[in-house]
Design an enzyme around this catalytic site. Sequence first.
Site, PDB file in Angstrom:
ATOM      1  N   ASP A  26       0.812  -1.215   0.000  1.00  0.00           N
ATOM      2  CA  ASP A  26       0.000   0.000   0.000  1.00  0.00           C
ATOM      3  C   ASP A  26       0.849   1.271   0.000  1.00  0.00           C
ATOM      4  O   ASP A  26       0.667   2.154   0.843  1.00  0.00           O
ATOM      5  CB  ASP A  26      -0.936   0.017   1.214  1.00  0.00           C
ATOM      6  CG  ASP A  26      -1.689  -1.282   1.406  1.00  0.00           C
ATOM      7  OD1 ASP A  26      -2.080  -1.876   0.394  1.00  0.00           O
ATOM      8  OD2 ASP A  26      -1.878  -1.701   2.566  1.00  0.00           O
ATOM      9  N   GLU A 198     -11.346   1.075  -3.389  1.00  0.00           N
ATOM     10  CA  GLU A 198     -10.690   1.536  -2.154  1.00  0.00           C
ATOM     11  C   GLU A 198      -9.419   2.296  -2.532  1.00  0.00           C
ATOM     12  O   GLU A 198      -9.182   2.609  -3.688  1.00  0.00           O
ATOM     13  CB  GLU A 198     -10.358   0.333  -1.257  1.00  0.00           C
ATOM     14  CG  GLU A 198      -9.491  -0.704  -1.941  1.00  0.00           C
ATOM     15  CD  GLU A 198      -9.292  -1.972  -1.137  1.00  0.00           C
ATOM     16  OE1 GLU A 198      -9.588  -1.976   0.065  1.00  0.00           O
ATOM     17  OE2 GLU A 198      -8.826  -2.972  -1.716  1.00  0.00           O
TER      18      GLU A 198
END
Length: 541
Positions: A26, A198
């Site tokens: 991420d 997301e």
Amino acid sequence: MSTDTAEVATAARSIRNPVLAGFHPDPSILRVGDDYYLATSTFEWYPGVRLHHSRDLVHWRQLGGIITDRRLLDLRGCGDSNGVWAPDLTYHDGQFHLVYSDVASFASGYWDPQNFLITAPDITGPWSEPVKLHGRGFDAALFHDDDGTSWLLAMSADWRPGRDRFGGIEIQQYDRAARRLVGRPRILFTGTPVGVTEGPHLYRHDGWYWLITAEGGTSWEHQVTVARSRELFGPYEVDPDGPLLTSVGRPDLRLQKAGHGSLVRTPDGGWYLAHLVGRPYSPLGSCVLGRETAIQRVEWPTDGWPRIPGGVPADEVSAPDLPAHPWPAEPTTDDFDAAELGPAWSTLRRPATPDWIDLRSRPSHLRVHGGQSPVGRQAPSLVARRVGATRCALETVVEFDPVDHRQLAGITAYYNTLNWHHLYLTRTDDGRTVLELLSSDNGRRTAHPELTVDTGGVTRVGLRAEFDGPVVRFGYDLGAGWQQLPIDLDATILSDEHAALIIDGEPAAWGFTGAFLGLWVQDLGGDGGHADFDRATYQEH
């Protein structure tokens, strides 16, 4: 130009992926002046939000973690793969802004996320008291618009049965002076049919607002989706040519799971995307190294859509035209001479505080006071580092005098509370100190009593744990040289894929962290036992 200088300059022309090997998912990438920073997720490990630094996008050095104490994050009781998800690092008005999500659940459609914001004048801190933001979803990120306003984006979670749990990307204004959210939230973007929308990041470029999201879930179907609008609140149109980046349908690629990206612009106007990847040991197989960080060059024509050649992750891409800036090589051996743990080390569920981590009482030794059992989630005593290569090893020398079978100290190949291998010293009922080997596969423990080694009263014992592709091996040294335990253990149980568990369509467990090698001390009776580690050597082969 000297030959040595020429070689360094040439080396800087190529970025070799992954740039951050091992558990570094991420990525949020940021440039401030000539400095580039990468912040990555840490889940149940301290320090929270791992940070790397570069001057050329080729060479990266680890700075350790940003969140070093419970004032900023309390991980006591944190479940496996809960904790810090998808941090976001930005810079505005002379301040670094870090937004991070602390996710407490992921079962039955609930996540129980809480988002926080901290700021600092320098990347090394000091960091402010955390601002408690909303808990309506995770993957929160700040966007600073050209008019001076700031906006918080996040995935909007929907717990209701029968609804899409990924309810879109939400936006709400953040008042930097008041340090609070203001106005009402609204849904900015509901995603594409791929779903699982997301990881939002918003950028202003060429007269457009550009929304970058992750879709398809964080495994094999992952992708980076781009949408744009002339207005902040939309409507946003999706790139008609499909995702900016994905590995879907290409099991031949070395880099899989490509998605969850963030953009950075170089001083000369070039663009790069930092993103998540995985390197399975076999096509769509186990990713023992976890989710890693890679960088791709982005071509962005005027009034056009951003493009990555082929739309797939490349193993090697051209670097920006910047002076090469390599960093000194990290030492392979930590002699524990410093007053604090080095940036390579992480600790499980609790920060490295003096009540259990002691680098002062005995010079050049790491003293670890024993903690909870392998399933304990409040006060375990595990000091570990990420596995960064398919073939690597950690060696240490330990001094430990256990009082009974409730005290254990040794070396581990670790994934989470349910999946690990552990070679440890302990004491038998007849008073002998022995080496024992224990494994856990999704909570099913396997002892290996036939491999028990009597240490014969030796006070200093060498221990080694080695990854050799899909195999883990352990060794020991009682003073007469290294001996290998005659067993090959399964390394693939220490993978994201093995840790994930779906029951009746619901996630009972996720695997987000990758494998670790570590020093583990347990004191199950709470009798004050500790172990002294003289040194630790990590090498990749």
